[in-house]
Write an enzyme that holds these catalytic residues in place. Structure first.
Site, short mmCIF file in Angstrom:
data_model
loop_
_atom_site.label_atom_id
_atom_site.label_comp_id
_atom_site.label_asym_id
_atom_site.label_seq_id
_atom_site.Cartn_x
_atom_site.Cartn_y
_atom_site.Cartn_z
N ASP A 107 -41.73 -30.79 -24.01
CA ASP A 107 -41.71 -30.14 -22.70
C ASP A 107 -43.11 -30.12 -22.11
O ASP A 107 -44.01 -29.46 -22.63
CB ASP A 107 -41.19 -28.70 -22.85
CG ASP A 107 -40.91 -28.03 -21.52
OD1 ASP A 107 -41.02 -28.70 -20.48
OD2 ASP A 107 -40.56 -26.84 -21.52
N ASP A 338 -41.69 -35.72 -13.41
CA ASP A 338 -40.87 -34.96 -14.36
C ASP A 338 -39.93 -35.86 -15.15
O ASP A 338 -38.98 -36.41 -14.59
CB ASP A 338 -40.05 -33.89 -13.63
CG ASP A 338 -39.23 -33.04 -14.58
OD1 ASP A 338 -39.71 -32.76 -15.68
OD2 ASP A 338 -38.11 -32.66 -14.21
#
Length: 447
Positions: A107, A338
């Site tokens: 992440d 992302d």
């Protein structure tokens, strides 16, 4: 359910689910200061192979903004239903705590590294009802060994964009990631979880900045406030401060039909072992932050300002930048980089113009949440200009097939935020040089 567990559930849900005046987040941003010159673009052996899974916590935050689910000026998370195309993907890799190896979620939007503890308490994230451990769907749990050194009077407390939340404790342990061992790294162990896992991953490794770590003073997470937040160095920060690696990491995402079982690579301190064109373009890093109101949680995104989108008739496309609260340039188009988002999300005018160039043209579907297209359509030429270089996107990534139905890789970003997702990232090596506060990109060789 014991009284102690019941009290914790009640207090946490009071912050997370009761009353629209306390559930949500605000948008901010900053440009981190550089503290050294750009690191060399050299291939490193400190790499991690990635595997992919459906669903992305970053996508949940971003769709909440895009769908404008606000109450009392706060963006609401966990309430905007996501289609399969909007859910995105997360990537898993391996980490070692002590001598034990675990699969964890990678992440770039959060900073903490954590594993779930053996014997943890699982609760339903909506009702707070006690559930079996199996309902949280973690992989193997972590039995805390004697080598783990507890940090007294501090606690771990984090909430994610889809409403999941975790609490636990902090301690020090030897942690190995990508072949690099930090002998004494601060990490979290989760003992209380509302989680929707994948039956594989046992935790998460965060690669964002120290400013959004989720450590708080005191041993009662129901009393946590922003004033009690304690900043510490997450694992990647520790690595470069201890001169174990250069202060950069890089990402190469593979497409599903690349002929390999690997979803891609994460490299620490250098570049991954993939073929690329050795011409790099650079652009400053801008950090977009999402701060949860009254829940002491933040999430961050690496954000850049591309110079242009390049496609047929692109100079004649008129579009607006939307009205979301852009913290960098009120009239500019910032794009979040992302890996948890599948598609490209562009301003409406550009998304419409590009989808009209498919042959036959793609048509937007509210049911799918994307532009539907003939599976045999011809995709247009599309590139993203960054730092003077144009990075073209393969036609293989512009038409996505889902069980015989096809949609394009370019979606309507509405009022923003706009995103360069995996459709773009499968065509580049993305370098996150936090030391120089810049991102660099190089085009992947055809694969």
């Amino acid at each position: 359910m014991s009284f102690k567990i019941l009290a914790l559930v009640t207090s946490l849900l009071a912050c997370i689910t009761e009353g629209t005046d306390v559930k949500g987040f605000t948008v901010g941003g900053y440009t981190p200061a550089a503290f050294r010159a750009p690191s060399p673009n050299t291939v490193t052996s400190n790499t991690l192979s990635l595997t992919r899974k459906s669903g992305s916590r970053s996508a949940a935050y971003l769709q909440s903004i895009r769908k404008n689910t606000q109450v009392n000026g706060l963006y609401q998370y966990g309430v905007a239903p996501l289609t399969q195309e909007e859910e995105g993907e997360e990537y898993l890799t391996e980490i070692e705590f002590g001598s034990k190896s675990f699969s964890v979620i990678l992440d770039t939007g959060s900073s903490d590294t954590w594993l779930v503890e053996t014997g943890f308490t699982c609760v339903n994230q909506t009702s707070g009802a006690l559930e079996t451990e199996a309902e949280c769907m973690f992989g193997p749990t972590y039995t805390v060994p004697s080598t783990f050194k507890d940090i007294p009077n501090e606690n771990f407390n984090i909430t994610y964009g889809d409403g999941e939340f975790l609490t636990g404790k902090f301690g020090f342990e030897a942690v190995t990631l990508a072949g690099i061992t930090v002998p004494k790294q601060q990490v979290a162990v989760v003992n209380f979880a509302a989680w929707d896992g994948d039956d594989v991953s046992s935790g998460l490794v965060g690669l964002a900045y120290p400013a959004i770590t989720s450590e708080f003073s005191g041993d009662n997470p129901t009393l946590d406030t922003e004033a009690k937040q304690i900043e510490y160095n997450p694992i990647f920060t520790t690595m470069y401060l201890d001169s174990l690696v250069a202060p950069l990491f890089s990402l190469a995402i593979n497409r599903g039909n690349s002929g390999t079982n690997q979803a891609g690579f994460l490299a620490l301190g250098g570049l991954p072992p993939v073929a690329f064109v050795p011409i790099f373009a650079s652009t400053p890093i801008q950090i977009l932050t999402l701060a949860a109101y009254n829940i002491t949680t933040q999430y961050s995104f690496y954000t850049i300002t591309p110079q242009a989108l390049v496609y047929e008739e692109s100079k004649h496309t008129h579009y607006g930048y939307g009205n979301w609260p852009n913290p960098f340039q009120p009239n500019g188009a910032q794009y979040i980089v992302d890996s948890g988002t599948t598609l490209l999300y562009l301003p409406t005018g550009q998304a419409d113009a590009i989808n009209a160039l498919f042959d036959p043209p793609a048509v937007y579907s509210d049911d799918v949440g994307a532009y539907v297209v003939d599976c045999n359509a011809k995709a247009p030429e599309l590139g993203v200009q960054i730092g003077g270089e144009v990075f073209f996107i393969s036609p293989l990534d512009l038409i996505l097939n889902s069980e015989g139905s096809c949609f394009t890789g370019v979606d309507d970003g509405g009022d923003g935020p706009y995103i360069l997702g995996d459709v773009f990232l499968k065509n580049v090596v993305a370098v996150f040089d936090v030391g120089a506060s810049e991102m660099r990109f190089a085009a992947r060789e055809f694969y």
